[in-house]
Scaffold this active site. Structure first.
Site, mmCIF file in Angstrom:
data_model
loop_
_atom_site.group_PDB
_atom_site.id
_atom_site.type_symbol
_atom_site.label_atom_id
_atom_site.label_comp_id
_atom_site.label_asym_id
_atom_site.label_seq_id
_atom_site.Cartn_x
_atom_site.Cartn_y
_atom_site.Cartn_z
ATOM 1 N N SER A 156 -2.225 -2.243 -7.858
ATOM 2 C CA SER A 156 -2.115 -1.914 -9.279
ATOM 3 C C SER A 156 -1.985 -3.191 -10.093
ATOM 4 O O SER A 156 -1.377 -4.176 -9.636
ATOM 5 C CB SER A 156 -0.889 -1.042 -9.529
ATOM 6 O OG SER A 156 -0.708 -0.851 -10.922
ATOM 7 N N TYR A 187 8.015 0.536 -8.824
ATOM 8 C CA TYR A 187 6.593 0.782 -8.532
ATOM 9 C C TYR A 187 5.816 -0.540 -8.554
ATOM 10 O O TYR A 187 5.049 -0.834 -7.631
ATOM 11 C CB TYR A 187 6.031 1.744 -9.573
ATOM 12 C CG TYR A 187 4.526 1.925 -9.522
ATOM 13 C CD1 TYR A 187 3.941 2.760 -8.580
ATOM 14 C CD2 TYR A 187 3.697 1.252 -10.420
ATOM 15 C CE1 TYR A 187 2.564 2.922 -8.537
ATOM 16 C CE2 TYR A 187 2.322 1.414 -10.386
ATOM 17 C CZ TYR A 187 1.756 2.251 -9.447
ATOM 18 O OH TYR A 187 0.392 2.399 -9.397
#
Ligand code: NAP
Length: 259
Positions: free
Chosen positions: A154, A168
């Site tokens: 990501s 995250y």
């Protein structure tokens, strides 16, 4: 000429973790269109995974639906054993490590240990489990014919996601480093390992983090004034799996619209 290239390979069989929805589903469909047989892993939404499998079959390829919680190492081992039984040991040619989760927006000083443990168990430990099992089937060291692994990281690993989900972002930072190390570790064993780092993509993951409109709302702050589509990420993943990317290894490819 002393530069030896491997012989070109036809697409073979591919396992997509979290292939039932979002980026994984788009990847499964595009891979099938490019000639891959696709095993679609999911955690809870069997109907979604079955729909993707039906689409793969409609494209003339074989499909398999495999339920497994990737954060459970025993479940991952059982899933690969099921794949071996269905399509043969060493049949695997590609793995997309895509299954991942976010959590609701919170600061680090609000996160309990259970939240952070779950985040790393699914996003990081799950990646290690899936990659290990794939390497045992694809790596020439293990009698395999070689293959490719694409990790879905990501852009959060670069921006850190403050005030949203640093847990995250940190788990995706681990995926970057996992990619760099593993790519070099198995480079001489016929397996390429790369990472695609999506920006904000319009999928249901944002609803699971309590922000169903996140992709829409973020648009004005994004360089291209829009979120990305799952199929735009899938295009990069399927390219990295293919022989067209035969000398791409250890790459972190941003598919983030310039974010
Ligand atoms: P999504 O729409 O929420 O889909 C997630 C998929 O992963 C579903 O098929 C889900 O299965 C599966 N999954 C979730 N937890 C799992 C587990 N523990 N074991 C097995 N499967 C599991 O997510 P997405 O947006 O496509 O995200 C896919 C990947 O891209 C993730 O790694 C995510 O971090 C990354 N990413 C997404 C964005 C974005 O903006 N969307 C941005 C950067 C990176 P069920 O259908 O059974 O629930």
């Amino acid at each position: 000429m002393n530069v030896r290239r491997p012989t070109e390979r036809e697409p073979g069989t591919l396992l997509v973790s979290g292939g039932g929805r979002g980026i994984g589903a788009a990847t499964a469909r595009l891979a099938a269109a490019r000639g891959w047989d696709v095993a679609v892993n999911y955690a809870r939404d069997a109907a979604a995974a079955e729909t993707v499998a039906a689409d793969v079959r409609a494209l003339g390829r074989r499909a398999l639906v495999l339920q497994a919680e990737v954060g459970d190492d025993a479940a991952v081992r059982a899933m690969f054993a099921e794949l071996d039984r269905a399509w043969g040991a060493h049949s695997l040619g590609g793995l997309v490590v895509n299954a991942g989760v976010v959590d609701v927006a919170a600061r680090v000083d609000e996160m309990d240990a259970a939240r952070v443990e779950r985040m790393f168990r699914i996003n990081v430990f799950g990646a290690f489990s899936c990659a290990r099992e794939a390497l045992r089937r694809m790596g020439t060291k293990h009698g395999g014919a070689g293959g490719a692994i694409v990790n879905v990281g990501s852009a959060a690993s670069r921006v850190g996601s403050p005030g949203q989900y640093v847990d995250y972002a940190a788990s995706k930072g681990a995926i970057d480093t996992f990619t760099l190390g593993l790519a070099r570790e198995v480079a001489a064993e016929g397996v390429r390992v790369n990472c695609v780092r999506p920006g904000i993509i319009d999928t249901e993951i944002h609803a699971s983090g309590g922000q169903p409109e996140r992709a829409l709302q973020a648009a004005p702050q994004l360089p291209m004034q829009r979120a990305g589509h799952a199929d735009e990420v899938a295009a990069a993943i399927v390219w990295l799996l293919s022989d067209a990317a035969s000398y791409v290894n250890g790459a972190l490819l941003d598919v983030s619209g310039g974010r």
